[in-house]
Design an enzyme around this catalytic site. Structure first.
Site, short mmCIF file in Angstrom:
data_model
loop_
_atom_site.label_atom_id
_atom_site.label_comp_id
_atom_site.label_asym_id
_atom_site.label_seq_id
_atom_site.Cartn_x
_atom_site.Cartn_y
_atom_site.Cartn_z
N ASP A 164 0.82 -1.22 0.00
CA ASP A 164 0.00 0.00 0.00
C ASP A 164 0.86 1.28 0.00
O ASP A 164 0.64 2.18 0.81
CB ASP A 164 -0.96 0.01 1.19
CG ASP A 164 -2.00 -1.09 1.12
OD1 ASP A 164 -1.97 -1.87 0.15
OD2 ASP A 164 -2.83 -1.17 2.02
N ASP A 184 -0.58 -4.58 -3.62
CA ASP A 184 -1.61 -3.53 -3.82
C ASP A 184 -1.01 -2.13 -3.68
O ASP A 184 -1.63 -1.24 -3.09
CB ASP A 184 -2.73 -3.70 -2.79
CG ASP A 184 -3.38 -5.07 -2.84
OD1 ASP A 184 -3.40 -5.69 -3.91
OD2 ASP A 184 -3.86 -5.54 -1.78
N ARG A 248 -5.70 -6.32 -8.85
CA ARG A 248 -6.95 -6.99 -8.49
C ARG A 248 -7.93 -5.92 -8.04
O ARG A 248 -7.54 -4.92 -7.42
CB ARG A 248 -6.71 -8.02 -7.38
CG ARG A 248 -6.02 -7.48 -6.13
CD ARG A 248 -5.78 -8.58 -5.12
NE ARG A 248 -5.11 -8.07 -3.92
CZ ARG A 248 -4.92 -8.80 -2.81
NH1 ARG A 248 -5.36 -10.04 -2.76
NH2 ARG A 248 -4.29 -8.29 -1.76
N TRP A 250 -10.59 -3.92 -5.90
CA TRP A 250 -10.84 -3.79 -4.46
C TRP A 250 -12.25 -3.27 -4.24
O TRP A 250 -12.55 -2.13 -4.58
CB TRP A 250 -9.80 -2.85 -3.85
CG TRP A 250 -9.96 -2.58 -2.40
CD1 TRP A 250 -10.42 -3.43 -1.44
CD2 TRP A 250 -9.64 -1.34 -1.72
NE1 TRP A 250 -10.41 -2.81 -0.20
CE2 TRP A 250 -9.93 -1.54 -0.35
CE3 TRP A 250 -9.13 -0.12 -2.15
CZ2 TRP A 250 -9.74 -0.53 0.60
CZ3 TRP A 250 -8.92 0.88 -1.21
CH2 TRP A 250 -9.22 0.67 0.14
#
Length: 342
Positions: A164, A184, A248, A250
């Site tokens: 993140d 991510d 991906r 979220w």
């Protein structure tokens, strides 16, 4: 002409008359003697007028928020480093965990901010946490562009973390930056335009997979999400081939209105990118049941990818036609803002 200078804990805060003789800097911060926090206090006292801060080379160990509009922070290059190590699983003084959104080394919470020529790093020891099986709550953001931070420009910066790294919640342009992470590490629901950036996957000893570049949470009604134009997707030494997902989708908080959009346009991809490109992400539905948001349900696309990581089209790895790709321009993504800053 007035030529006096006010010294504020090492940040030189210059009156208007003196600024013209000092490249229009309202404050100059030397990390050896001062803090960026003091300069931001001076910016707050300026009441929202444009305020320009120069930060000289050095390391600042600070966790900061830009809370007033129209602040520009310019470093002296990669050696100007803002660093802090908060992570999501750490206990906050209020008794709760910090949570992802509060971990940012730098948080922008006001419109019109510009960041140039500096490194922003979350120094949390992600590798050590994984080694010691203490990785739960390992989200640790370097830069948060908050919901109130419309028209944020990040230019020629180095953004460094593991999980993140960059959280984008408001309209932003990110240009000529190096963004480093693993899981991510570019995420959020805002319309954001990335151009000529290097997106670097980090090596984690003992890892089987090496994460996900993006995790968009774009609302369905929003036409554009995270758009990458002419970027380079590279890897640190040790990251194996076919180990990393483009991203991906979220569905934050199980919000069914979120159908994340990430788009890669004319990007070069190294061999660490998986042939399948994208994967699913789990969420809890309105009925409390665990579900998966799949790439086919989300808005995850590419056009004109190049390099050893460019894969064949498939139901999971969807390619835009030239006509559809032409809609994804900086002007369309950013709307009534041209992407320039202070």
């Amino acid at each position: 002409m007035i030529d006096r200078r006010t010294v504020l804990a090492g940040a030189l805060v210059l009156p208007v008359a003196a600024r013209a003789q000092n490249e229009r800097w309202d404050a100059i911060v030397d990390p050896r003697t001062g803090t960026l926090g003091k300069a931001l206090e001076a910016a707050a006292a300026a009441g929202g007028r444009p305020f320009r801060i120069l930060v000289r080379e050095g390391v600042l160990i600070e966790k900061l928020t830009i809370a007033v509009p129209n602040v520009t922070i310019v470093g002296s290059g990669r050696g100007t480093v803002l660093s802090f190590g908060t992570y999501a699983g750490l206990k906050h003084p209020d008794g709760n965990n910090w949570g992802t959104g509060r971990t940012g080394t730098l948080t922008v919470s006001a419109p019109g901010a510009t960041l140039r020529n500096l490194t922003i790093r979350n120094s949390f020891d992600y590798v050590g946490a994984k080694r010691d099986n203490a990785g739960n709550g390992a989200q640790a953001v370097a830069l948060v562009i908050g919901r109130e931070a419309d028209r944020t420009l990040v230019e020629r910066c180095w953004l460094e973390g593991y999980q993140d790294t960059l959280y984008v919640q408001a309209r932003a342009r990110i240009a000529d930056c190096r963004i480093v992470g693993g899981v991510d590490f570019i995420f959020g629901g805002a319309p954001a335009w990335f151009e000529r950036c290097e997106i670097v996957t980090r090596y984690v000893p003992g890892a089987g997979e090496f994460g996900f570049l993006t995790a968009p949470s774009t609302p369905l009604a929003q036409q554009f999400g995270l758009v990458f134009s002419r970027c380079r997707l590279t890897r640190e030494p040790g990251v194996p081939a076919r180990s990393t997902w483009l991203g991906r989708p979220w569905r934050a908080g199980g919000n069914m209105d979120l159908t994340g959009q990430s788009v890669f346009l004319d990007c070069w991809m190294d061999a660490h990118i998986k042939r399948e490109g994208w994967t699913w992400m789990g969420y809890k539905g309105p009925d409390g049941e665990r579900r998966q948001l799949t790439p086919q349900e989300a808005r995850l696309f590419e056009h004109a990818s190049r390099g050893p990581g460019a894969g064949p089209a498939s139901p999971m790895r969807r390619m835009l036609s030239a006509a559809d790709a032409a809609r994804f321009t900086r002007a369309n993504v950013l709307g009534d803002w041209d992407g320039s800053g202070g």
